[in-house]
Design a protein around this motif. Structure first.
Motif, PDB file in Angstrom:
ATOM      1  N   ASP A  69      -0.892   6.862   1.672  1.00 22.94           N
ATOM      2  CA  ASP A  69      -1.875   6.811   2.757  1.00 22.94           C
ATOM      3  C   ASP A  69      -2.961   5.783   2.486  1.00 22.94           C
ATOM      4  O   ASP A  69      -4.161   6.019   2.739  1.00 22.94           O
ATOM      5  CB  ASP A  69      -2.503   8.191   2.983  1.00 22.94           C
ATOM      6  CG  ASP A  69      -1.479   9.223   3.413  1.00 22.94           C
ATOM      7  OD1 ASP A  69      -0.553   8.861   4.175  1.00 22.94           O
ATOM      8  OD2 ASP A  69      -1.595  10.387   2.983  1.00 22.94           O
ATOM      9  N   ASP A  70      -2.549   4.644   1.922  1.00 19.54           N
ATOM     10  CA  ASP A  70      -3.434   3.504   1.643  1.00 19.54           C
ATOM     11  C   ASP A  70      -4.479   3.791   0.570  1.00 19.54           C
ATOM     12  O   ASP A  70      -5.441   3.025   0.413  1.00 19.54           O
ATOM     13  CB  ASP A  70      -4.140   3.028   2.916  1.00 19.54           C
ATOM     14  CG  ASP A  70      -3.174   2.471   3.952  1.00 19.54           C
ATOM     15  OD1 ASP A  70      -2.033   2.124   3.564  1.00 19.54           O
ATOM     16  OD2 ASP A  70      -3.552   2.379   5.126  1.00 19.54           O
ATOM     17  N   ARG A  71      -4.275   4.869  -0.182  1.00 16.81           N
ATOM     18  CA  ARG A  71      -5.209   5.155  -1.288  1.00 16.81           C
ATOM     19  C   ARG A  71      -4.818   4.411  -2.551  1.00 16.81           C
ATOM     20  O   ARG A  71      -5.595   4.349  -3.514  1.00 16.81           O
ATOM     21  CB  ARG A  71      -5.254   6.656  -1.564  1.00 16.81           C
ATOM     22  CG  ARG A  71      -5.886   7.492  -0.458  1.00 16.81           C
ATOM     23  CD  ARG A  71      -5.775   8.962  -0.749  1.00 16.81           C
ATOM     24  NE  ARG A  71      -4.376   9.393  -0.786  1.00 16.81           N
ATOM     25  CZ  ARG A  71      -3.959  10.592  -1.181  1.00 16.81           C
ATOM     26  NH1 ARG A  71      -4.854  11.492  -1.579  1.00 16.81           N
ATOM     27  NH2 ARG A  71      -2.688  10.905  -1.168  1.00 16.81           N
ATOM     28  N   ALA A  74      -3.087   0.692  -3.927  1.00 19.86           N
ATOM     29  CA  ALA A  74      -2.648  -0.674  -3.643  1.00 19.86           C
ATOM     30  C   ALA A  74      -1.989  -1.241  -4.904  1.00 19.86           C
ATOM     31  O   ALA A  74      -2.521  -1.105  -6.012  1.00 19.86           O
ATOM     32  CB  ALA A  74      -3.825  -1.545  -3.228  1.00 19.86           C
ATOM     33  N   PHE A 106       0.832  -1.203   0.000  1.00 23.18           N
ATOM     34  CA  PHE A 106       0.000   0.000   0.000  1.00 23.18           C
ATOM     35  C   PHE A 106       0.866   1.253   0.000  1.00 23.18           C
ATOM     36  O   PHE A 106       1.934   1.286   0.611  1.00 23.18           O
ATOM     37  CB  PHE A 106      -0.917   0.001   1.227  1.00 23.18           C
ATOM     38  CG  PHE A 106      -1.956  -1.083   1.199  1.00 23.18           C
ATOM     39  CD1 PHE A 106      -3.196  -0.853   0.628  1.00 23.18           C
ATOM     40  CD2 PHE A 106      -1.684  -2.338   1.723  1.00 23.18           C
ATOM     41  CE1 PHE A 106      -4.160  -1.850   0.595  1.00 23.18           C
ATOM     42  CE2 PHE A 106      -2.637  -3.338   1.695  1.00 23.18           C
ATOM     43  CZ  PHE A 106      -3.874  -3.093   1.122  1.00 23.18           C
ATOM     44  N   VAL A 123      -9.263   2.213  -1.106  1.00 21.90           N
ATOM     45  CA  VAL A 123      -8.316   2.281  -2.223  1.00 21.90           C
ATOM     46  C   VAL A 123      -8.967   2.984  -3.407  1.00 21.90           C
ATOM     47  O   VAL A 123     -10.030   2.573  -3.880  1.00 21.90           O
ATOM     48  CB  VAL A 123      -7.836   0.869  -2.629  1.00 21.90           C
ATOM     49  CG1 VAL A 123      -7.058   0.922  -3.953  1.00 21.90           C
ATOM     50  CG2 VAL A 123      -6.974   0.265  -1.530  1.00 21.90           C
TER      51      VAL A 123
END
Length: 322
Positions: free
Chosen positions: A213-215, A217, A210, A249
């Motif tokens: 900021d986990d946006r 993948a 990721f 995501v």
């Protein structure tokens, strides 16, 4: 660019037609080719299909109604092919500069054919093929309907994607009214998996990282993963959708290792992120929610480049207030 009426008139005058699908074929390119080929054959024309990759067991049912005909092509048609390079070798080399007509739904079509018809509002090229066959006056048989329905359902993720419009549903309903078993097609396309496919899914999930900021993948489909799992090309279809399915995501990235050492990058995005705009930075293209490009290796460098581009895109959206 020409109109659909022009495309129909061109095919009425054409003879000895070969219909080309893109390499690593999916249900839409095969469905478009099979449906158009059967329609042209029903009009008394000689027609056949060609693809770099053979028709697999998964898609073989769509070609049951295609008569085998051998001839030297006089007319070359490409379906669901946005770029001549997508034909793959040796098909691309054989037909480069010889494609007479291209029917497609990708907004980024490179207009490599003599005549091109693109409807980017169509959820699948098979939607356009349905309209084209209707204009040709050919009958939509159950065999043709199976091919068209399969193309639509696979390119819309079984009608989950935002690309599916009321027109998409109406065409699918018309195909069902011919008596086809739509539920069986959906089950085969989406619910039936080989052991090798499950092994690939496990490996793909294990490869996930990721970013931003986990946006974002990122997953990988590496050559040794394919060899270890025993997966065939059909087993790989749809894997690119996995990273986008994760809550939060916005951009799912799949990097597939090619024999050349390059990486085929597939982006799957949630609104308001436009995958085609990001891939265009690397001479790629596609749709707003699904697009692709190619980057040189190694894996780490390819990942860094695409993640940086996505980060810059997201930052620009933030500044623009989107």
């Amino acid at each position: 660019m020409i109109s659909l009426d022009d495309a129909a008139e061109y095919l009425r005058r054409a003879d000895d037609i070969v219909i080309l699908s893109h390499q690593f074929p999916d249900g839409d390119t095969f469905g478009s080719a099979a449906a158009l080929c059967m329609a042209l054959q029903s009009m008394g024309k000689r027609a056949k299909t060609r693809c770099r990759h053979a028709v697999s067991a998964k898609y073989a049912f769509m070609f049951r109604g295609v008569k085998k005909q051998e001839f030297e092509p006089k007319t070359v048609v490409a379906v669901d092919v946005a770029d001549i390079d997508l034909l793959g070798e040796p098909i691309r080399e054989e037909y480069e500069g010889r494609v007479d007509l291209c029917i497609d739904h990708h907004a980024g079509n490179r207009t490599f054919a003599k005549y091109t018809y693109v409807d980017s509002t169509a959820a699948a090229t098979t939607e356009i093929i349905y309209a084209l066959i209707t204009k040709l006056g050919a009958k939509i048989t159950p065999e043709i309907a199976e091919a068209i329905y399969t193309g639509i359902t696979t390119d819309t993720g079984c009608f989950k994607y935002t690309t599916a419009t009321p027109r998409t549903y109406r065409i699918a309903a018309c195909m069902m009214e011919t008596g086809i078993d739509a539920a069986a097609i959906n089950r085969e396309m989406f619910d039936t998996k080989t052991r090798a496919r499950l092994e690939m899914e496990r490996r793909v999930l294990d490869s996930m990282n990721f970013y931003l900021d986990d946006r974002c993948a990122v997953v990988y489909i590496l050559r040794d993963m394919i060899a270890e799992s025993g997966a065939c090309e059909d087993d790989l279809e749809g894997l690119a959708a996995i990273p986008r399915q994760i809550e939060g995501v916005l951009v799912g990235v799949t990097l597939r290792e090619k024999k050349s050492g390059e990486y085929k990058v597939s982006l799957r995005t949630q609104e308001p992120v436009n995958a085609a705009q990001i891939c265009a930075l690397f001479d790629g293209g596609g749709h707003a929610c699904a697009a692709g490009c190619t980057l040189p290796g190694p894996k780490e460098a390819a990942t860094e480049r695409i993640v940086a581009a996505i980060g810059a895109y997201l930052e620009q959206q933030k500044e623009d207030g989107r």
